[in-house]
Design an enzyme around this catalytic site. Structure first.
Site, short mmCIF file in Angstrom:
data_model
loop_
_atom_site.label_atom_id
_atom_site.label_comp_id
_atom_site.label_asym_id
_atom_site.label_seq_id
_atom_site.Cartn_x
_atom_site.Cartn_y
_atom_site.Cartn_z
N ARG A 128 0.83 -1.20 0.00
CA ARG A 128 0.00 0.00 0.00
C ARG A 128 0.87 1.25 0.00
O ARG A 128 0.54 2.26 -0.63
CB ARG A 128 -0.96 -0.02 1.20
N LYS A 134 -2.93 6.06 1.42
CA LYS A 134 -2.84 6.49 2.82
C LYS A 134 -1.93 7.70 2.92
O LYS A 134 -0.86 7.67 3.53
CB LYS A 134 -2.38 5.33 3.71
N GLU A 194 -16.61 5.90 3.67
CA GLU A 194 -15.92 5.34 4.83
C GLU A 194 -15.89 6.38 5.95
O GLU A 194 -16.42 7.47 5.80
CB GLU A 194 -14.51 4.88 4.47
C1 LIG Z 1 -9.10 6.42 5.76
C2 LIG Z 1 -8.88 5.06 6.31
N1 LIG Z 1 -9.72 4.09 5.96
C3 LIG Z 1 -9.58 2.82 6.41
C4 LIG Z 1 -8.56 2.47 7.26
C5 LIG Z 1 -8.43 1.04 7.72
O1 LIG Z 1 -7.34 0.42 7.06
P1 LIG Z 1 -6.59 -0.82 7.73
O2 LIG Z 1 -7.61 -1.88 7.92
O3 LIG Z 1 -5.54 -1.20 6.74
O4 LIG Z 1 -6.02 -0.36 9.03
C6 LIG Z 1 -7.65 3.47 7.69
C7 LIG Z 1 -6.59 3.17 8.63
O5 LIG Z 1 -5.57 2.67 8.26
C8 LIG Z 1 -7.80 4.78 7.18
O6 LIG Z 1 -6.95 5.75 7.52
#
Ligand SMILES: Cc1ncc(COP(=O)(O)O)c(C=O)c1O
Ligand SMILES: Cc1ncc(COP(=O)(O)O)c(C=O)c1O
Lengths: 314, 314
Positions: free
Chosen positions: A63, A157, A193
């Site tokens: 990622r 991210k 989200e």
């Molecule tokens: C915007 C956002 N959505 C979703 C997630 C969840 O991702 P993950 O399951 O990889 O922690 C995160 C945190 O990492 C995030 O910052």
């Protein structure tokens, strides 16, 4: 903490472990001026039998590579990323450890350009044990702010996705909500989200979650939970989910590295407040338990998600 | 450079002038993790008769305040901003001086929150003399990337608006274009702005520029040029401008602190390439000359745009 540097056109130096502390950066750096910054978040767990494990660190490495490509940065290789994470995990303690990799444009830029130097950095902090279920979330659907748009960087991210929604989060918190649920920027009709986690809705045997087409972060927990839900016999659909469907769902839950799976207790949309199933019988409770059991070594990992810490720190 | 700090709930300390150099910052700071960063850009000019002047610094101070509110940060007051800018301008040299104020969330944050400490910093760098007209821009209309969406932070000078469009800019440059023109995220039908400047189109007596409704930076040059164009007898309209209108315009130009006014020579939209009027007879040349004449003290400033440097550095 771990620090490695890389100049444009080169690859990352071997990193060094140094004491945690402030870093030195040019006032003219790519991160400070143009927001060239990515971060990651993953956890190290102490299993029931005392081993230290990481959960799918290769996924975080990948990622970061996707994000670096999107923001014109140079990322570390998957191997270097995972190796670096291993180096930063200290001897076992209680609970879990939160690991924070950061990739920033540290070199000075004048005009708008890709920074001439990048810094890859990892620091860690202890977090509580999330093994026990916690109380549900009370979400507010945001009508004013939007998190991301097609053709933007909402799917990586990047630090650029957070400060623009901080105001929305703080406003919701001041009204007593736990978090905000964003709608898509294009139509305002579909859910996307939360500030830092993904969302799922359940109705009958069908579990639905918005697709990751560039406006939603492809959560690693989201991906893992989708797989576990299928194993449990649910049908998992990745597709547009409208607000109406959300309001008519039986159960809603969120996923993210920090909280693993968390039930949504209520969603407030304008002056409508919907209550959902939570607690013992809820699917989210079952999924949370299953995933944490895999992470803690209580249930065997048949998926290759768990990476052991090379014996080094056992 | 000038540096001042401020804790949540307090106001900015009196700043200090220190030698230009790297700053020290927490790996866990609001800027590195959540993109809590704003910047500004303004110029100091050496006038024909040797005075040093600033161009509308209060406008930059106000824009930083709007941005700070949007990103939940604490800004310096307008007075402190302007005073700090004055302190950083060194004794007169040739050409102009580019002044870069920066406001960043420097305090460490764990969960998503507004940083507990902010740093306000100003550094300067010399820039060439833009008094003479330069060659026109060759723009590419971007079909893939979008800069900003309604409900986002595209209307403030936040670092979060730049790294997401860097890829678009670098791709266009590699094809020989000078910059990219972005379309609105909602419809993809209207023009918005370039990576770092605003756009105007001219047809007959009417000058049109997209409205600043949250997806476009309210440029200070844009505002000043609109006023000068009205003084010249043009009708200035702030409204949605479609791609079709752009392609049918007689003249197109861009505005920004760095280049003041710059003519657009060509716009490429898919496989259409349109050529516009530039050079001596163009409106952009007239406006560029008028504004630089005001800035350089050649023409009297009847608008109160010019701020003198308190005699201090004469
Ligand atoms: C915007 C956002 N959505 C979703 C997630 C969840 O991702 P993950 O399951 O990889 O922690 C995160 C945190 O990492 C995030 O910052
Ligand atoms: C995105 C963007 N638009 C427009 C401008 C032009 O604004 P100004 O005329 O205030 O320099 C800038 C530069 O400051 C910018 O970064």
């Amino acid at each position: 903490m771990y620090v490695a540097k890389c100049k444009q056109g080169e690859s990352f130096s071997e990193g060094k472990i140094i004491p945690y502390g402030d870093i030195s950066i040019s006032p003219c750096s790519g991160i400070l001026k143009y927001g060239q910054g990515l971060f990651e978040g993953l956890k190290a767990h102490r299993t029931e039998d005392g081993r230290i494990t990481l959960f799918r660190p290769d996924q975080n490495a990948l990622r970061m590579q996707t994000g670096a490509d999107r923001l014109c940065m140079i990322p570390p290789s998957v191997e270097q990323f995972v190796e670096a994470v291993k180096q930063t995990v200290p001897p076992p303690g209680e609970g879990a450890l939160y690991i924070r990799p950061l990739l920033i444009g540290s070199g000075a830029v004048l005009g708008m350009a890709s920074a001439p130097e990048y810094t890859f950095l990892i620091y860690v902090s202890p977090v509580g044990n999330y093994h026990k279920a916690s109380s549900g979330l009370n979400l507010k659907v945001d009508h004013k702010y939007r998190r991301a748009h097609t053709g933007g960087a909402g799917g990586v991210k990047s630090c650029t996705n957070y400060s623009p929604v901080l105001k929305s989060l703080l406003e919701a918190k001041s009204l007593g909500f736990s978090d905000v649920l964003f709608l898509d920027a294009a139509t305002g009709r579909n859910i996307e989200e939360l500030c830092t986690c993904n969302i799922f809705i359940v109705k009958g045997n069908i579990v639905s979650t918005p697709p990751t087409l560039g406006t939603i972060l492809p959560g690693i927990t989201r991906k893992s939970i989708s797989e576990l839900a299928r194993d449990f016999g649910y049908e998992v659909q990745e597709r547009d989910v409208s607000v109406e469907e959300l309001l008519e769902a039986e159960e809603v839950f969120c996923t993210g590295t920090a909280m693993v799976v968390k039930a949504v207790e209520t969603v407030t949309f304008h002056d409508k407040k919907i209550k959902y199933m939570t607690g013992e019988g809820a699917m989210s409770t079952k999924l949370h338990l299953m995933l944490t059991n895999i992470q803690m070594g209580v249930v065997e990992d048949t998926k290759g998600w768990i990476v052991e810490m090379d014996g080094l720190l056992k």
